[in-house]
Write a protein that holds these residues in place. Sequence first.
Motif, PDB file in Angstrom:
ATOM      1  N   ILE A  97       0.840  -1.203   0.000  1.00 41.78           N
ATOM      2  CA  ILE A  97       0.000   0.000   0.000  1.00 41.78           C
ATOM      3  C   ILE A  97       0.872   1.249   0.000  1.00 41.78           C
ATOM      4  CG2 ILE A  97      -1.773   1.274   1.275  1.00 41.78           C
ATOM      5  CD1 ILE A  97      -2.626  -1.589   2.391  1.00 41.78           C
ATOM      6  N   LYS A  98       1.937   1.235   0.797  1.00 41.19           N
ATOM      7  CA  LYS A  98       2.860   2.381   0.844  1.00 41.19           C
ATOM      8  C   LYS A  98       3.513   2.587  -0.522  1.00 41.19           C
ATOM      9  CE  LYS A  98       7.045   4.209   2.835  1.00 41.19           C
ATOM     10  NZ  LYS A  98       8.334   3.864   3.403  1.00 41.19           N
ATOM     11  N   GLY A  99       3.834   1.496  -1.200  1.00 41.45           N
ATOM     12  CA  GLY A  99       4.472   1.576  -2.512  1.00 41.45           C
ATOM     13  C   GLY A  99       3.615   2.261  -3.555  1.00 41.45           C
ATOM     14  N   ARG A 100       2.326   2.272  -3.364  1.00 41.01           N
ATOM     15  CA  ARG A 100       1.400   2.933  -4.299  1.00 41.01           C
ATOM     16  C   ARG A 100       1.061   4.360  -3.870  1.00 41.01           C
ATOM     17  NH1 ARG A 100      -1.481  -0.844  -7.513  1.00 41.01           N
ATOM     18  NH2 ARG A 100      -0.002  -2.510  -7.916  1.00 41.01           N
ATOM     19  N   LYS A 137      -1.394   7.157  -4.422  1.00 40.36           N
ATOM     20  CA  LYS A 137      -2.529   6.553  -5.120  1.00 40.36           C
ATOM     21  C   LYS A 137      -3.123   5.437  -4.272  1.00 40.36           C
ATOM     22  CE  LYS A 137      -0.826   7.372  -9.788  1.00 40.36           C
ATOM     23  NZ  LYS A 137      -0.370   6.718 -11.024  1.00 40.36           N
ATOM     24  N   PRO A 138      -4.430   5.257  -4.320  1.00 45.09           N
ATOM     25  CA  PRO A 138      -5.051   4.138  -3.601  1.00 45.09           C
ATOM     26  C   PRO A 138      -4.813   2.830  -4.346  1.00 45.09           C
ATOM     27  CG  PRO A 138      -6.715   5.422  -4.733  1.00 45.09           C
ATOM     28  CD  PRO A 138      -5.419   6.132  -4.949  1.00 45.09           C
ATOM     29  N   VAL A 139      -4.990   1.742  -3.622  1.00 35.25           N
ATOM     30  CA  VAL A 139      -4.838   0.409  -4.196  1.00 35.25           C
ATOM     31  C   VAL A 139      -6.078  -0.394  -3.822  1.00 35.25           C
ATOM     32  CG1 VAL A 139      -3.553  -0.432  -2.199  1.00 35.25           C
ATOM     33  CG2 VAL A 139      -3.208  -1.530  -4.384  1.00 35.25           C
ATOM     34  N   LYS A 184      -8.810  -1.435  11.501  1.00 34.41           N
ATOM     35  CA  LYS A 184      -9.146  -1.358  12.929  1.00 34.41           C
ATOM     36  C   LYS A 184      -8.010  -0.743  13.743  1.00 34.41           C
ATOM     37  CE  LYS A 184     -10.743  -4.225  16.771  1.00 34.41           C
ATOM     38  NZ  LYS A 184     -11.065  -5.578  17.196  1.00 34.41           N
ATOM     39  N   GLN A 185      -6.766  -1.062  13.369  1.00 34.64           N
ATOM     40  CA  GLN A 185      -5.607  -0.525  14.080  1.00 34.64           C
ATOM     41  C   GLN A 185      -5.256   0.896  13.639  1.00 34.64           C
ATOM     42  OE1 GLN A 185      -3.040  -3.953  13.184  1.00 34.64           O
ATOM     43  NE2 GLN A 185      -2.827  -4.240  15.388  1.00 34.64           N
ATOM     44  N   GLY A 186      -5.927   1.380  12.594  1.00 35.99           N
ATOM     45  CA  GLY A 186      -5.684   2.742  12.128  1.00 35.99           C
ATOM     46  C   GLY A 186      -4.502   2.882  11.189  1.00 35.99           C
ATOM     47  N   TYR A 187      -4.002   1.767  10.639  1.00 36.58           N
ATOM     48  CA  TYR A 187      -2.845   1.816   9.756  1.00 36.58           C
ATOM     49  C   TYR A 187      -3.210   2.086   8.297  1.00 36.58           C
ATOM     50  CZ  TYR A 187      -0.352  -0.202  13.736  1.00 36.58           C
ATOM     51  OH  TYR A 187       0.190  -0.443  14.966  1.00 36.58           O
ATOM     52  N   VAL A 188      -4.428   1.713   7.918  1.00 33.65           N
ATOM     53  CA  VAL A 188      -4.904   1.985   6.556  1.00 33.65           C
ATOM     54  C   VAL A 188      -6.329   2.504   6.610  1.00 33.65           C
ATOM     55  CG1 VAL A 188      -3.423   0.222   5.480  1.00 33.65           C
ATOM     56  CG2 VAL A 188      -5.763  -0.349   6.065  1.00 33.65           C
ATOM     57  N   LYS A 189      -6.707   3.140   5.522  1.00 32.79           N
ATOM     58  CA  LYS A 189      -8.068   3.667   5.389  1.00 32.79           C
ATOM     59  C   LYS A 189      -8.679   3.008   4.157  1.00 32.79           C
ATOM     60  CE  LYS A 189      -9.435   7.992   4.073  1.00 32.79           C
ATOM     61  NZ  LYS A 189      -9.288   9.434   4.007  1.00 32.79           N
ATOM     62  N   ARG A 190      -9.952   2.653   4.280  1.00 26.24           N
ATOM     63  CA  ARG A 190     -10.657   2.002   3.180  1.00 26.24           C
ATOM     64  C   ARG A 190     -11.902   2.819   2.888  1.00 26.24           C
ATOM     65  NH1 ARG A 190     -11.467  -4.155   4.312  1.00 26.24           N
ATOM     66  NH2 ARG A 190     -12.232  -3.250   6.215  1.00 26.24           N
ATOM     67  N   GLN A 191     -12.107   3.146   1.624  1.00 23.92           N
ATOM     68  CA  GLN A 191     -13.321   3.880   1.230  1.00 23.92           C
ATOM     69  C   GLN A 191     -13.721   3.499  -0.186  1.00 23.92           C
ATOM     70  OE1 GLN A 191     -11.659   7.785   1.945  1.00 23.92           O
ATOM     71  NE2 GLN A 191     -11.445   8.172  -0.236  1.00 23.92           N
ATOM     72  N   ILE A 246      -7.906   1.635  -0.980  1.00 24.25           N
ATOM     73  CA  ILE A 246      -7.178   1.468   0.276  1.00 24.25           C
ATOM     74  C   ILE A 246      -5.945   2.355   0.231  1.00 24.25           C
ATOM     75  CG2 ILE A 246      -5.954  -0.164   1.759  1.00 24.25           C
ATOM     76  CD1 ILE A 246      -8.013  -2.080  -0.216  1.00 24.25           C
ATOM     77  N   THR A 247      -5.760   3.146   1.282  1.00 19.81           N
ATOM     78  CA  THR A 247      -4.596   4.020   1.385  1.00 19.81           C
ATOM     79  C   THR A 247      -3.972   3.861   2.771  1.00 19.81           C
ATOM     80  OG1 THR A 247      -6.056   5.839   2.045  1.00 19.81           O
ATOM     81  CG2 THR A 247      -5.402   5.769  -0.270  1.00 19.81           C
TER      82      THR A 247
END
Length: 150
Positions: free
Chosen positions: A54-57, A60-62, A87-94, A105-106
């Motif tokens: 995810i960080k590599g993108r 941009k979202p993946v 849940k842990q707050g490391y990524v966001k999904r929308q 996912i970002t």
Amino acid sequence: MKIEEAIKQARFGNNFQKAVVNLIYTSNWLRDTQADIFKKYDILPQHFNALRIIKGRCPKPVSAGEIKDVLLDKASDVTRLLDKLVKQGYVKRQLCEYNRRKMDITITTKGLQLLEELEAPIASFYEDLATRLSQEEALLLSDLLDRVRR
């Protein structure tokens, strides 16, 4: 330690069987060693792998499908992995604004901070491997493993 000592087996059917057993044993050893690093952050190696993808993108979202395509552990349940990271707050999904059937996912600032915290212990893990193999041996091993998958 030789594989024969590690698994207390003196003989193998042939060298191919020995190589496969050694490869599986070593793969599990590497996984378990890395899992010890991630344990204190309450993540698994698969979570770390997904965060790196995810960080590599970024920025941009993946999509979950794109993550699954390049995830090292193909047996992982990507939805469950992402649920925990959200849940842990490391990524966001929308929902994707262009395709309402797709989730974007970002990585969050907290996720980036986690990866930054993990840099030193991961570097230490590779430094330890460098005491066991030279750069040339590591490259040869990687090339041999590529040949196995041909």
